[in-house]
Scaffold this motif. Structure first.
Motif, PDB file in Angstrom:
ATOM      1  N   VAL A 138      12.659  17.653   7.839  1.00  0.00           N
ATOM      2  CA  VAL A 138      12.332  17.095   9.158  1.00  0.00           C
ATOM      3  C   VAL A 138      12.650  15.609   9.237  1.00  0.00           C
ATOM      4  O   VAL A 138      12.852  15.085  10.337  1.00  0.00           O
ATOM      5  CB  VAL A 138      10.849  17.339   9.514  1.00  0.00           C
ATOM      6  N   LEU A 139      12.679  14.920   8.100  1.00  0.00           N
ATOM      7  CA  LEU A 139      13.037  13.502   8.087  1.00  0.00           C
ATOM      8  C   LEU A 139      13.914  13.212   6.861  1.00  0.00           C
ATOM      9  O   LEU A 139      13.615  13.667   5.754  1.00  0.00           O
ATOM     10  CB  LEU A 139      11.788  12.620   8.055  1.00  0.00           C
TER      11      LEU A 139
ATOM     12  N   ILE B 279       5.757   7.156  16.449  1.00  0.00           N
ATOM     13  CA  ILE B 279       5.978   7.852  17.709  1.00  0.00           C
ATOM     14  C   ILE B 279       7.103   8.861  17.538  1.00  0.00           C
ATOM     15  O   ILE B 279       7.903   8.794  16.600  1.00  0.00           O
ATOM     16  CB  ILE B 279       6.296   6.870  18.858  1.00  0.00           C
ATOM     17  N   GLY B 280       7.182   9.797  18.470  1.00  0.00           N
ATOM     18  CA  GLY B 280       8.196  10.838  18.422  1.00  0.00           C
ATOM     19  C   GLY B 280       7.637  12.127  18.986  1.00  0.00           C
ATOM     20  O   GLY B 280       6.430  12.328  19.036  1.00  0.00           O
ATOM     21  N   LYS B 281       8.536  13.015  19.394  1.00  0.00           N
ATOM     22  CA  LYS B 281       8.085  14.246  20.033  1.00  0.00           C
ATOM     23  C   LYS B 281       7.456  15.196  19.014  1.00  0.00           C
ATOM     24  O   LYS B 281       7.562  15.006  17.798  1.00  0.00           O
ATOM     25  CB  LYS B 281       9.249  14.925  20.751  1.00  0.00           C
ATOM     26  N   VAL B 282       6.788  16.223  19.508  1.00  0.00           N
ATOM     27  CA  VAL B 282       6.189  17.237  18.647  1.00  0.00           C
ATOM     28  C   VAL B 282       7.266  17.859  17.768  1.00  0.00           C
ATOM     29  O   VAL B 282       8.353  18.209  18.242  1.00  0.00           O
ATOM     30  CB  VAL B 282       5.499  18.323  19.498  1.00  0.00           C
ATOM     31  N   GLY B 283       6.982  17.957  16.475  1.00  0.00           N
ATOM     32  CA  GLY B 283       7.935  18.548  15.546  1.00  0.00           C
ATOM     33  C   GLY B 283       8.936  17.579  14.961  1.00  0.00           C
ATOM     34  O   GLY B 283       9.813  17.971  14.180  1.00  0.00           O
ATOM     35  N   SER B 284       8.799  16.291  15.316  1.00  0.00           N
ATOM     36  CA  SER B 284       9.777  15.306  14.837  1.00  0.00           C
ATOM     37  C   SER B 284       9.500  14.818  13.419  1.00  0.00           C
ATOM     38  O   SER B 284      10.332  14.131  12.826  1.00  0.00           O
ATOM     39  CB  SER B 284       9.824  14.107  15.790  1.00  0.00           C
ATOM     40  N   GLY B 285       8.307  15.156  12.873  1.00  0.00           N
ATOM     41  CA  GLY B 285       8.032  14.794  11.486  1.00  0.00           C
ATOM     42  C   GLY B 285       6.912  13.799  11.287  1.00  0.00           C
ATOM     43  O   GLY B 285       6.601  13.434  10.148  1.00  0.00           O
ATOM     44  N   LYS B 286       6.268  13.367  12.369  1.00  0.00           N
ATOM     45  CA  LYS B 286       5.211  12.363  12.238  1.00  0.00           C
ATOM     46  C   LYS B 286       4.079  12.856  11.336  1.00  0.00           C
ATOM     47  O   LYS B 286       3.684  12.179  10.390  1.00  0.00           O
ATOM     48  CB  LYS B 286       4.632  11.994  13.615  1.00  0.00           C
ATOM     49  N   SER B 287       3.531  14.015  11.676  1.00  0.00           N
ATOM     50  CA  SER B 287       2.402  14.540  10.900  1.00  0.00           C
ATOM     51  C   SER B 287       2.807  14.874   9.472  1.00  0.00           C
ATOM     52  O   SER B 287       2.033  14.665   8.532  1.00  0.00           O
ATOM     53  CB  SER B 287       1.812  15.780  11.581  1.00  0.00           C
TER      54      SER B 287
ATOM     55  N   LEU C 277       0.809  -1.211   0.000  1.00  0.00           N
ATOM     56  CA  LEU C 277       0.000   0.000   0.000  1.00  0.00           C
ATOM     57  C   LEU C 277       0.845   1.265   0.000  1.00  0.00           C
ATOM     58  O   LEU C 277       0.487   2.264  -0.632  1.00  0.00           O
ATOM     59  CB  LEU C 277      -0.936   0.005   1.210  1.00  0.00           C
ATOM     60  N   VAL C 278       1.933   1.231   0.757  1.00  0.00           N
ATOM     61  CA  VAL C 278       2.874   2.354   0.799  1.00  0.00           C
ATOM     62  C   VAL C 278       4.272   1.794   0.569  1.00  0.00           C
ATOM     63  O   VAL C 278       4.654   0.802   1.192  1.00  0.00           O
ATOM     64  CB  VAL C 278       2.830   3.092   2.151  1.00  0.00           C
ATOM     65  N   ASP C 279       5.017   2.433  -0.328  1.00  0.00           N
ATOM     66  CA  ASP C 279       6.402   2.021  -0.567  1.00  0.00           C
ATOM     67  C   ASP C 279       7.253   3.282  -0.698  1.00  0.00           C
ATOM     68  O   ASP C 279       7.303   3.915  -1.745  1.00  0.00           O
ATOM     69  CB  ASP C 279       6.496   1.176  -1.832  1.00  0.00           C
ATOM     70  N   TYR C 280       7.891   3.662   0.423  1.00  0.00           N
ATOM     71  CA  TYR C 280       8.786   4.820   0.459  1.00  0.00           C
ATOM     72  C   TYR C 280      10.222   4.320   0.565  1.00  0.00           C
ATOM     73  O   TYR C 280      10.543   3.502   1.433  1.00  0.00           O
ATOM     74  CB  TYR C 280       8.483   5.689   1.687  1.00  0.00           C
ATOM     75  N   ARG C 281      11.077   4.850  -0.311  1.00  0.00           N
ATOM     76  CA  ARG C 281      12.490   4.491  -0.260  1.00  0.00           C
ATOM     77  C   ARG C 281      13.333   5.747  -0.424  1.00  0.00           C
ATOM     78  O   ARG C 281      13.190   6.477  -1.402  1.00  0.00           O
ATOM     79  CB  ARG C 281      12.828   3.466  -1.340  1.00  0.00           C
ATOM     80  N   LYS C 282      14.168   6.000   0.562  1.00  0.00           N
ATOM     81  CA  LYS C 282      15.054   7.168   0.564  1.00  0.00           C
ATOM     82  C   LYS C 282      14.267   8.449   0.304  1.00  0.00           C
ATOM     83  O   LYS C 282      14.615   9.252  -0.570  1.00  0.00           O
ATOM     84  CB  LYS C 282      16.172   6.998  -0.471  1.00  0.00           C
ATOM     85  N   VAL C 283      13.221   8.636   1.075  1.00  0.00           N
ATOM     86  CA  VAL C 283      12.358   9.812   0.930  1.00  0.00           C
ATOM     87  C   VAL C 283      12.763  10.873   1.962  1.00  0.00           C
ATOM     88  O   VAL C 283      12.845  10.581   3.155  1.00  0.00           O
ATOM     89  CB  VAL C 283      10.880   9.433   1.125  1.00  0.00           C
ATOM     90  N   ASN C 284      12.998  12.097   1.485  1.00  0.00           N
ATOM     91  CA  ASN C 284      13.261  13.225   2.362  1.00  0.00           C
ATOM     92  C   ASN C 284      11.993  14.062   2.478  1.00  0.00           C
ATOM     93  O   ASN C 284      11.332  14.344   1.477  1.00  0.00           O
ATOM     94  CB  ASN C 284      14.403  14.082   1.830  1.00  0.00           C
TER      95      ASN C 284
END
Length: 239
Positions: A17-18, A34-42, A2-9
């Motif tokens: 952020v990631l 998981i991760g703190k606020v601003g870590s890139g989850k959203s 369903l999702v295939d991300y490879r070397k994505v900035n």
């Protein structure tokens, strides 16, 4: 897949952020971010449902539900989103109409036309989240947990292949939060992949799944239940 991300900035407001995200999602998986606020989850989640664009020069591969995201035509985004359900922390219900009308609005917007079929599907999803008796209530008449159940029902309407849930339990008490995750876990057991960001690390133990962590610009999988136990014991998610 369903999702295939490879070397994505992934960038937010021109700030990376990631870096070099490798992330694959298959049918029926239940995944925590998981991760703190601003870590890139959203920001990561926003790229999956095309709220945040990816730069083709910063991606080796980025595919979601068979669509390449580098780039994706804006005209293709609605058909992509119809295959997924999206749940937000703040519910995003329409406050000028009842639960029934909220769900009907989504069905009409995604091409449903037959009133009897719409009513049947709405009844089905409200049964799934145990909210049938709230059909004619306004959102303002519902508790936070009840509103989130309706948001989940909305996400389930089109029988999505994948649900993206961005901090769906953030404003809820622990018992209500557990009930919300239990519903999402049931959807996963029925074959719908669930990707859920959370700060509530105790949910990881109560409802096991795959765990990925965003920290210091990096994205990695927490590889074992022992690692998850350490996160819970040390309350280290917000380091």
């Amino acid at each position: 897949m369903l999702v295939d991300y490879r070397k994505v900035n992934i960038y937010q407001d021109e700030r990376r952020v990631l870096k070099d995200v490798d992330f694959q999602v298959n049918n029926g998986e239940f995944i925590y971010l998981i991760g703190k606020v601003g870590s890139g989850k959203s920001s990561l989640l926003k790229t999956i449902y095309c709220e945040l664009d990816l730069d083709r020069d910063d991606v080796e591969k980025a595919e979601v539900l068979g669509h390449s995201l580098t780039p994706i035509k804006r005209s293709h985004v609605p058909s992509l989103r119809r295959q997924m359900g999206i749940i937000f922390q703040d519910f995003q219900l329409l406050h000028d109409r009842t639960v029934q009308k909220n769900l009907e609005f989504v069905l009409k917007a995604t091409g449903w036309q037959n009133k009897a079929e719409m009513d049947q599907r709405i009844d089905e999803v409200l049964h799934e989240v145990e909210m049938v008796e709230k059909t004619h209530k306004m959102p303002s008449e519902l508790s936070g947990g009840e509103q989130q159940r309706i948001a989940i029902a909305r996400a389930l309407l089109n029988k999505p292949k994948m649900i993206i849930a961005d901090e769906p339990t953030g404003n809820l008490d622990p018992e209500t939060a557990a009930n919300i995750v239990r519903i999402l876990k049931t959807a996963s057991n029925d074959g719908t992949a669930v990707i859920m960001s959370t700060h509530n690390i105790h949910l990881l133990k109560q409802f096991p799944g795959e765990v990925y962590r965003c920290k210091n610009g990096e994205f990695h999988r927490v590889t074992s239940s022992h690692d998850t136990d350490d996160l819970i014991e040390n309350d280290s998610i917000n380091e």
